[in-house]
Design an enzyme around this catalytic site. Structure first.
Site, PDB file in Angstrom:
ATOM      1  N   ASP A   1       6.662  22.143  34.099  1.00 51.97           N
ATOM      2  CA  ASP A   1       5.930  21.725  32.908  1.00 51.97           C
ATOM      3  C   ASP A   1       5.593  20.239  32.999  1.00 51.97           C
ATOM      4  O   ASP A   1       6.435  19.419  33.401  1.00 51.97           O
ATOM      5  CB  ASP A   1       6.806  22.002  31.680  1.00 51.97           C
TER       6      ASP A   1
ATOM      7  N   HIS B   1      -0.911  30.115  27.871  1.00 54.29           N
ATOM      8  CA  HIS B   1      -0.310  30.074  26.540  1.00 54.29           C
ATOM      9  C   HIS B   1      -0.740  28.870  25.700  1.00 54.29           C
ATOM     10  O   HIS B   1      -0.406  28.798  24.516  1.00 54.29           O
ATOM     11  CB  HIS B   1       1.217  30.077  26.669  1.00 54.29           C
ATOM     12  N   ASP B   2      -1.455  27.925  26.300  1.00 50.23           N
ATOM     13  CA  ASP B   2      -1.846  26.700  25.606  1.00 50.23           C
ATOM     14  C   ASP B   2      -3.336  26.620  25.287  1.00 50.23           C
ATOM     15  O   ASP B   2      -3.749  25.752  24.513  1.00 50.23           O
ATOM     16  CB  ASP B   2      -1.480  25.469  26.440  1.00 50.23           C
TER      17      ASP B   2
ATOM     18  N   GLU C   1       2.167  21.995  36.410  1.00 52.41           N
ATOM     19  CA  GLU C   1       1.161  21.735  35.383  1.00 52.41           C
ATOM     20  C   GLU C   1       0.908  20.231  35.365  1.00 52.41           C
ATOM     21  O   GLU C   1       1.819  19.442  35.128  1.00 52.41           O
ATOM     22  CB  GLU C   1       1.660  22.183  34.006  1.00 52.41           C
TER      23      GLU C   1
ATOM     24  N   ASP D   1       9.970  28.996  34.222  1.00 53.94           N
ATOM     25  CA  ASP D   1       9.400  27.754  33.707  1.00 53.94           C
ATOM     26  C   ASP D   1      10.492  26.687  33.734  1.00 53.94           C
ATOM     27  O   ASP D   1      11.613  26.932  33.273  1.00 53.94           O
ATOM     28  CB  ASP D   1       8.919  27.959  32.268  1.00 53.94           C
TER      29      ASP D   1
END
Length: 540
Positions: A201, A327-328, A263, A100
């Site tokens: 991200d 995860h969100d 993302e 990440d």
């Protein structure tokens, strides 16, 4: 074909996967201990790559998404030698490692920001977004995604800095070429070590409007002030595409085709066009997350339209990818839960993910059907949950420790787990499901192996259809002479599907309800009877 096009990628939230030292927090050594579960043997799940949520040093205000050192490992997870061991052991099993990369912002404790805020004359002052704010009045109306103003007044120098998220996460100034050079140097550090790629991200937030213009707000647009704004000037600026083209050249200069997946932050319910633009003409991101599946109702026609639109938006030059959980967002098994149909639906969803044209991203625990689990207020760790509870429970419910077995701490830790362990782990765990041939876990294993065995599923073209009653999604994948046919029934009833007469449905390769052969009345000329909540795959 590039490895990332054919791969099944598995996201691990490291704090919640496996604890190796009893401190209650998952770590890199724990992941190493579980590599054989993921790949490398005939009994493995069979994934091809792991995406690790952040493991860099961090004060953990946002659990790793506030990085204080880009070239180290946080001691809670291990150290660089442990990470190198993970790389070595994963590669030994033909598993790639994707890190990440959080470079829209740093931690407020990163040396860059400490230097930047020390003085208006600091050589790193322009590495962040500082603005004079007389009387503490913000220079514009930009807000933080986690609530409140986006500008934080700093008494030290009498100016304010911008943060897209928490005030402990100051945004970098990507208009400064020194920032890009420093980030790219850091990227080379990890690539030279052998890292296979990065998940970027909030990639569309890096560049902000040069003139800091106000965003327009509409009262009815969303529930929170942040959601009411149209984020024209604090994201999706055109200069971002040049940065991504330069990053692509850097990544493609390495052997073995390193990958960047981005993302792209969007307002609910999102669209497929925006992420596609960040792939450019196959010269920017290799993959851009399409989150439309995360908002789709359980309807064949909804998935059909998303797939059609995404394929169209990407064009022939770019490659799709799909995800149902991360995860969100709430886990998809919970979103699509229905009494008596939850696991059958989960098997249909798994078949969809693993047979579409594109790269599937799985989220740890989905292969055993781990559900979203409420976390009591006193045990909430996520800053979003702490701020908005009880209106928003935060993201902890998606980050519950992995259920390896039915023991007290689910095989995750011998200590006190950082979040409550999975309450249904007595029946829903890897140990139990690995021994049940009809389990969701073994469905994933079977589908992943089928994908490996059939080139048409890995890289073939796609011809997608919707039944006339809009209950069944069905499609053909073709590579060379090999053809594979997939039928997905999104309802709890028998559906007769009229399919193209030139399709030769020969052998059943997979059925989520266990059909191994068809009765004569179930396959008449040009019609197939698909059973309730069935996913069925044929060879030609």
């Amino acid at each position: 074909m590039n490895w990332w096009k054919e791969a099944v990628i598995y996201q691990i939230y490291p704090r919640s996967f496996q604890d190796s030292n009893g401190d209650g927090i998952g770590d890199l050594e724990g992941i190493i201990q579980r590599l054989d579960y993921l790949g490398g043997s005939k009994d493995s799940l069979g994934v091809d790559a792991i995406w690790l949520s952040p493991v860099y040093p961090s004060p953990m205000f946002d659990f790793g998404y506030d990085i204080s050192n880009y070239e180290e490992i946080d001691p809670v997870f291990g150290d660089l030698s442990t990470f190198r061991k993970l790389l070595k052991e994963a590669h030994k099993r033909d598993i790639k490692i994707i890190m990440d990369l959080v470079v829209n912002h740093t931690s407020h404790l990163h040396p860059w920001f400490i230097e930047s805020r020390s003085s208006k004359n600091s050589p790193k002052r322009d590495w962040y977004l500082w603005k004079e704010t007389p009387h503490g009045v913000p220079p514009n109306n930009w807000l933080g995604a986690f609530g409140g103003q986006g500008w934080e007044f700093d008494k030290r120098t009498g100016e304010s800095y911008f943060h897209s998220f928490l005030k402990e996460q100051p945004d970098l100034n990507w208009r400064n070429p020194d920032v890009e050079n420093a980030i790219f140097k850091m990227i080379r550090f990890w690539l030279d070590m052998g890292v296979d790629g990065f998940r970027l991200d909030v990639v569309n937030l890096y560049v902000k409007d040069e003139f800091l213009r106000n965003n327009i707000s509409y009262f009815m647009k969303g529930p929170r002030p942040y959601d009411k704004q149209v984020h024209t000037y604090d994201r999706d600026r055109p200069e971002m595409h040049g940065i991504l083209r330069r990053l692509r050249k850097l990544l493609d200069s390495y052997p073995d085709k390193r990958v960047a997946v981005g993302e792209v932050m969007q307002d609910f319910p999102g669209n497929v066009t925006l992420p596609a633009t960040y792939c450019g003409k196959n010269d920017e991101l290799h993959l851009a997350f399409n989150f439309m599946f995360l908002f789709s109702p359980w309807k064949a026609e909804s998935f059909f339209q998303i797939i059609k639109d995404f394929e169209s938006a990407l064009g022939e030059e770019n490659w799709p990818n799909y995800t149902l959980s991360n995860h969100d967002f709430p886990r998809h098994i919970t979103r699509y839960m229905k009494e008596g149909e939850t696991i059958p639906r989960a098997k249909v969803a798994a078949t969809l993910m693993l047979t579409l044209r594109g790269t599937p991203f799985l989220y740890y625990g989905e292969e055993i059907g781990m559900e979203r689990q409420k976390v009591p207020f006193k045990k909430i760790k996520d800053p979003v949950g702490k701020k908005y509870w009880p209106f928003h429970p935060g993201r902890d419910p998606e980050r519950i420790p992995m259920a390896w077995d039915g023991s007290k701490n689910t095989g995750f830790t011998t200590g006190v787990p950082w979040l409550p362990t999975y309450e249904k782990a007595d029946k829903v765990n890897v140990e139990v499901q690995s021994q049940d041939n009809n389990s969701l876990y073994n469905t994933y294993r079977q589908l992943i192996q089928l994908r490996k065995n059939r080139k048409s599923l890995r890289k073939g073209n796609l011809k997608i259809n919707l039944s006339k009653d809009k209950k069944v999604l069905f499609y053909k994948r073709k590579e060379g002479k090999e053809e594979t046919f997939i039928f997905l029934n999104f309802t709890n009833e028998n559906v007769e599907v009229s399919y193209p007469r030139k399709w030769q449905l020969d052998e059943i390769l997979f059925s989520s309800v266990g059909r191994s052969a068809l009765l004569k009345q179930e396959l008449e000329d040009g019609f197939l009877r698909v059973l309730p909540n069935e996913a069925i795959i044929f060879s030609s």
